[in-house]
Design an enzyme around this catalytic site. Structure first.
Site, PDB file in Angstrom:
ATOM      1  N   TYR A   1       4.381   6.596   9.929  1.00  0.00           N
ATOM      2  CA  TYR A   1       3.374   5.280   9.638  1.00  0.00           C
ATOM      3  C   TYR A   1       4.275   4.042   8.985  1.00  0.00           C
ATOM      4  CZ  TYR A   1      -0.810   2.788   8.955  1.00  0.00           C
ATOM      5  OH  TYR A   1      -1.779   1.810   8.960  1.00  0.00           O
TER       6      TYR A   1
ATOM      7  N   LYS B   1       1.813  -0.151  15.175  1.00  0.00           N
ATOM      8  CA  LYS B   1       3.195  -0.381  15.537  1.00  0.00           C
ATOM      9  C   LYS B   1       3.688  -1.595  16.373  1.00  0.00           C
ATOM     10  CE  LYS B   1       4.686   3.176  13.170  1.00  0.00           C
ATOM     11  NZ  LYS B   1       5.140   2.601  11.954  1.00  0.00           N
TER      12      LYS B   1
ATOM     13  N   TYR C   1      -8.969   5.161   8.292  1.00  0.00           N
ATOM     14  CA  TYR C   1      -9.198   5.422   9.657  1.00  0.00           C
ATOM     15  C   TYR C   1     -10.022   6.608   9.617  1.00  0.00           C
ATOM     16  CZ  TYR C   1      -4.818   3.101  10.574  1.00  0.00           C
ATOM     17  OH  TYR C   1      -3.872   2.199  10.832  1.00  0.00           O
TER      18      TYR C   1
ATOM     19  N   PRO D   1      -3.143   0.022  19.020  1.00  0.00           N
ATOM     20  CA  PRO D   1      -3.006  -0.402  17.714  1.00  0.00           C
ATOM     21  C   PRO D   1      -3.344   0.759  16.699  1.00  0.00           C
ATOM     22  CG  PRO D   1      -5.229  -1.282  18.661  1.00  0.00           C
ATOM     23  CD  PRO D   1      -4.476  -0.752  19.721  1.00  0.00           C
TER      24      PRO D   1
ATOM     25  N   HIS E   1       0.966  -1.168  -0.058  1.00  0.00           N
ATOM     26  CA  HIS E   1       0.053   0.089  -0.174  1.00  0.00           C
ATOM     27  C   HIS E   1       0.843   1.340   0.079  1.00  0.00           C
ATOM     28  CE1 HIS E   1      -4.298  -1.716   1.583  1.00  0.00           C
ATOM     29  NE2 HIS E   1      -3.562  -2.591   0.677  1.00  0.00           N
TER      30      HIS E   1
HETATM   31  P1  RFL Z   1       2.803 -11.918  21.252  1.00  0.00           P
HETATM   32  O1  RFL Z   1       2.525 -12.190  20.087  1.00  0.00           O
HETATM   33  O2  RFL Z   1       1.944 -11.733  22.429  1.00  0.00           O
HETATM   34  O3  RFL Z   1       3.754 -13.267  21.629  1.00  0.00           O
HETATM   35  C1  RFL Z   1       4.035 -13.853  23.019  1.00  0.00           C
HETATM   36  C2  RFL Z   1       3.999 -15.304  23.190  1.00  0.00           C
HETATM   37  O4  RFL Z   1       4.408 -15.767  24.459  1.00  0.00           O
HETATM   38  C3  RFL Z   1       3.392 -16.766  24.950  1.00  0.00           C
HETATM   39  N1  RFL Z   1       3.609 -16.823  26.302  1.00  0.00           N
HETATM   40  C4  RFL Z   1       4.208 -17.656  27.052  1.00  0.00           C
HETATM   41  N2  RFL Z   1       4.934 -18.882  26.674  1.00  0.00           N
HETATM   42  C5  RFL Z   1       5.583 -19.502  27.547  1.00  0.00           C
HETATM   43  N3  RFL Z   1       5.298 -19.233  28.814  1.00  0.00           N
HETATM   44  C6  RFL Z   1       4.515 -18.289  29.356  1.00  0.00           C
HETATM   45  N4  RFL Z   1       4.588 -18.151  30.873  1.00  0.00           N
HETATM   46  C7  RFL Z   1       4.149 -17.481  28.468  1.00  0.00           C
HETATM   47  N5  RFL Z   1       3.191 -16.426  28.662  1.00  0.00           N
HETATM   48  C8  RFL Z   1       3.049 -15.962  27.295  1.00  0.00           C
HETATM   49  C9  RFL Z   1       2.071 -16.017  24.160  1.00  0.00           C
HETATM   50  O5  RFL Z   1       0.934 -17.379  24.056  1.00  0.00           O
HETATM   51  C10 RFL Z   1       2.351 -15.835  22.975  1.00  0.00           C
HETATM   52  O6  RFL Z   1       2.600 -16.977  22.067  1.00  0.00           O
HETATM   53  O7  RFL Z   1       4.239 -10.827  21.674  1.00  0.00           O
HETATM   54  P2  RFL Z   1       5.323 -10.499  20.517  1.00  0.00           P
HETATM   55  O8  RFL Z   1       5.948 -11.632  20.085  1.00  0.00           O
HETATM   56  O9  RFL Z   1       5.971  -9.481  21.408  1.00  0.00           O
HETATM   57  O10 RFL Z   1       4.464  -9.717  19.386  1.00  0.00           O
HETATM   58  C11 RFL Z   1       3.713  -8.496  19.635  1.00  0.00           C
HETATM   59  C12 RFL Z   1       2.611  -8.464  18.796  1.00  0.00           C
HETATM   60  O11 RFL Z   1       1.656  -9.628  18.974  1.00  0.00           O
HETATM   61  C13 RFL Z   1       1.576  -6.987  18.979  1.00  0.00           C
HETATM   62  O12 RFL Z   1       2.421  -6.133  19.269  1.00  0.00           O
HETATM   63  C14 RFL Z   1       0.684  -6.750  18.021  1.00  0.00           C
HETATM   64  O13 RFL Z   1      -0.211  -7.872  17.675  1.00  0.00           O
HETATM   65  C15 RFL Z   1       0.055  -5.400  18.305  1.00  0.00           C
HETATM   66  N6  RFL Z   1      -0.808  -5.034  17.087  1.00  0.00           N
HETATM   67  C16 RFL Z   1      -0.461  -4.727  15.980  1.00  0.00           C
HETATM   68  N7  RFL Z   1       0.890  -4.317  15.777  1.00  0.00           N
HETATM   69  C17 RFL Z   1       1.395  -4.005  14.288  1.00  0.00           C
HETATM   70  O14 RFL Z   1       2.613  -3.763  14.169  1.00  0.00           O
HETATM   71  N8  RFL Z   1       0.549  -3.490  13.439  1.00  0.00           N
HETATM   72  C18 RFL Z   1      -0.721  -3.455  13.582  1.00  0.00           C
HETATM   73  O15 RFL Z   1      -1.489  -3.442  12.549  1.00  0.00           O
HETATM   74  C19 RFL Z   1      -1.186  -4.210  14.877  1.00  0.00           C
HETATM   75  N9  RFL Z   1      -2.677  -4.264  15.007  1.00  0.00           N
HETATM   76  C20 RFL Z   1      -2.180  -5.316  17.094  1.00  0.00           C
HETATM   77  C21 RFL Z   1      -3.069  -5.011  16.069  1.00  0.00           C
HETATM   78  C22 RFL Z   1      -2.662  -5.904  18.250  1.00  0.00           C
HETATM   79  C23 RFL Z   1      -4.244  -6.035  18.530  1.00  0.00           C
HETATM   80  N10 RFL Z   1      -4.643  -6.696  19.608  1.00  0.00           N
HETATM   81  C24 RFL Z   1      -5.413  -7.821  19.550  1.00  0.00           C
HETATM   82  C25 RFL Z   1      -3.911  -6.410  21.079  1.00  0.00           C
HETATM   83  C26 RFL Z   1      -4.511  -5.004  16.342  1.00  0.00           C
HETATM   84  C27 RFL Z   1      -5.054  -5.770  17.501  1.00  0.00           C
HETATM   85  C28 RFL Z   1      -6.355  -5.676  17.806  1.00  0.00           C
HETATM   86  C1  PHB Z   2      -5.227  -4.359  10.916  1.00  0.00           C
HETATM   87  O1  PHB Z   2      -5.351  -4.747   9.613  1.00  0.00           O
HETATM   88  O2  PHB Z   2      -5.653  -5.468  11.678  1.00  0.00           O
HETATM   89  C2  PHB Z   2      -4.806  -3.292  11.512  1.00  0.00           C
HETATM   90  C3  PHB Z   2      -4.517  -2.276  10.591  1.00  0.00           C
HETATM   91  C4  PHB Z   2      -3.961  -0.887  11.085  1.00  0.00           C
HETATM   92  C5  PHB Z   2      -4.015  -0.597  12.470  1.00  0.00           C
HETATM   93  C6  PHB Z   2      -4.329  -1.595  13.373  1.00  0.00           C
HETATM   94  C7  PHB Z   2      -4.837  -2.911  12.677  1.00  0.00           C
HETATM   95  O3  PHB Z   2      -3.975   0.611  12.997  1.00  0.00           O
END
Ligand code: RFL
Ligand code: PHB
Length: 393
Positions: free
Chosen positions: A387, A300, A204, A296, A75
């Site tokens: 971004y 990032k 957005y 989110p 994009h």
């Molecule tokens: P994770 O992915 O949470 O992975 C951590 C892992 O550790 C395990 N764990 C354990 N394992 C062993 N023993 C224990 N005691 C443990 N406790 C936990 C867990 O089961 C898990 O598998 O962390 P990591 O690797 O630091 O990654 C971070 C990302 O997951 C997170 O920052 C993103 O998902 C945030 N996020 C977004 N980030 C972006 O860069 N771009 C996006 O568009 C974006 N959109 C989002 C998001 C997060 C969202 N939610 C659900 C919070 C949109 C949403 C809705």
């Molecule tokens: C997504 O596609 O899940 C998404 C995109 C942009 C955001 C957060 C989540 O800022």
């Protein structure tokens, strides 16, 4: 009791833990990854979708980006809607041609798990870490339970990549750890739907009823979010109510548009910002959500997690190849600089796009910010660079 001995014990198989294990493998450094959940669970967990320019290059450079390059959507802009009108921000034009890639986090996770298993490197699912001990010595120990059996991993170092609810950051004593936190008065209700996206670029939106985001995963799958009250539950949001609200919040004077379809997945996520300092304690190094959370809105979270482990892998490489600890010592400060920048940007996007229910002054400020971000080239340039590639500013 099972016992393992390795160089780096990695707690958590999210994007951070898996990429770290992969880069260490390329560098000839042995690691054991312990993941609390099942493989199926982590491969299906729907989360982030936006990959920054530099992070997409990182995945490609380490041989983990093939499918992302083939299937990810490249994009060049985003749309921002407010006051019933639509404004495009030409991100790539304003950020030296850089693009961002829409590719689901669980796809990144699937690709990295496949690589790890292909390499025959150690990755244990359903292995919950209960404690990390002796991190101020040269021989830390990670304790876990796997299939009801106690497991002990002895390592040179421990990488805490276990997310915000993990065990790692609790290992840092209270008198050493500083925790900065902001909780926002809204949550996001996210859905994944079997519906062709009605938009090519992410939208957005700030509407009187609340925040809205139109995103996608492919030509036939849409990903959409609504800002809701923190106390809201999924039971209060029927499919019809979700679609009606998305349609209303996305409508502009010219373009009411949203394609409906069966909802495949749904969830409500609280919005908060957290930073933990320092990101290192003795031989324990925190990376990703274990050390910091961003709301989110700036997309990032996953990008920061992957950026942390790039720095950490380089530091381990210097240690094992040259016995040089300078980069390990610099790890926390180096990451925190980028982390705070991402916190600032995520906070800016969040505050600008979520209307307040009772603060008319705040709403006036938000609308002024939106006008500036969409109509002033300098302001749009800062937004664009943040971004698509936070490191470029
Ligand atoms: P994770 O992915 O949470 O992975 C951590 C892992 O550790 C395990 N764990 C354990 N394992 C062993 N023993 C224990 N005691 C443990 N406790 C936990 C867990 O089961 C898990 O598998 O962390 P990591 O690797 O630091 O990654 C971070 C990302 O997951 C997170 O920052 C993103 O998902 C945030 N996020 C977004 N980030 C972006 O860069 N771009 C996006 O568009 C974006 N959109 C989002 C998001 C997060 C969202 N939610 C659900 C919070 C949109 C949403 C809705
Ligand atoms: C997504 O596609 O899940 C998404 C995109 C942009 C955001 C957060 C989540 O800022």
């Amino acid at each position: 009791m099972k016992e393992f001995r390795t160089q780096v014990a990695i707690v958590g198989a999210g994007p951070a833990g898996l990429l770290l294990g992969h880069i260490l493998h390329l560098q000839g450094i042995e690691s054991v990854i312990l993941e609390h959940r099942s493989r199926e669970y982590v491969e299906k967990r729907v989360r982030a979708g936006v990959i920054e320019f530099g992070i997409a290059n990182l995945l490609e450079d380490v041989g983990a980006g093939g499918r992302m390059r083939r299937e990810g959507l490249v994009h060049r802009g985003i749309e921002i809607r407010y006051d019933h009108s639509a404004h495009r921000i030409a991100l790539s034009e304003l950020a030296d041609g850089r693009t961002y890639t829409v590719y689901g986090q669980q796809e990144v996770v699937k690709d990295l798990i496949a690589l790890r298993l292909e390499q025959g490197a150690a990755l244990y699912f359903e292995a919950e870490v209960s404690s990390i001990e002796d991190v101020t010595t040269n021989a830390p120990i990670v304790r876990a339970s796997m299939d009801g059996e106690d497991v002990r991993v002895r390592a040179d170092f421990v990488a805490g990549c276990d997310g915000s609810y993990g065990a790692s950051h609790r290992t840092i004593p209270g008198e050493v750890l500083r925790r900065y936190e902001r909780v926002y008065p809204f949550s996001w209700l996210g859905i994944l739907a079997q519906a062709a996206p009605a938009t090519e670029e992410l939208i957005y939106g700030r509407h009187e009823n609340g925040f809205v985001l139109y995103s996608m995963r492919s030509a036939s799958i849409s990903r959409l979010y609504l800002g809701v009250r923190p106390e809201d539950t999924l039971e209060q949001w029927s499919d019809d109510r979700i679609w009606d609200e998305l349609t209303e919040r996305l409508s502009t004077d010219e373009r009411p548009e949203v394609n409906r379809g069966p909802i495949l997945e749904r969830g409500i996520t609280a919005m908060r910002s957290v930073v933990i300092e320092p990101m290192r304690y003795g031989r324990l190094f925190l990376a990703g959500d274990a050390a910091h959370i961003v709301p989110p809105t700036g997309a990032k979270g996953m990008n920061l997690a992957l950026a942390d482990v790039r720095v950490l892998a380089e530091a381990f490489d210097a240690y094992y190849s040259k016995n040089d600890e300078v980069l390990l010592d610099a790890y926390s400060a180096k990451c925190l600089e980028r982390v705070w920048r991402a916190e600032e940007f995520s906070n800016y996007m969040t505050q600008m796009l979520h209307p307040s229910e009772d603060d008319a002054f705040e709403n006036g400020v938000q609308r002024a910010r939106l006008r500036q971000a969409t109509q002033n080239r300098e302001a749009a340039t800062v937004l664009s660079r943040n971004y698509v590639d936070l490191n470029s500013l």
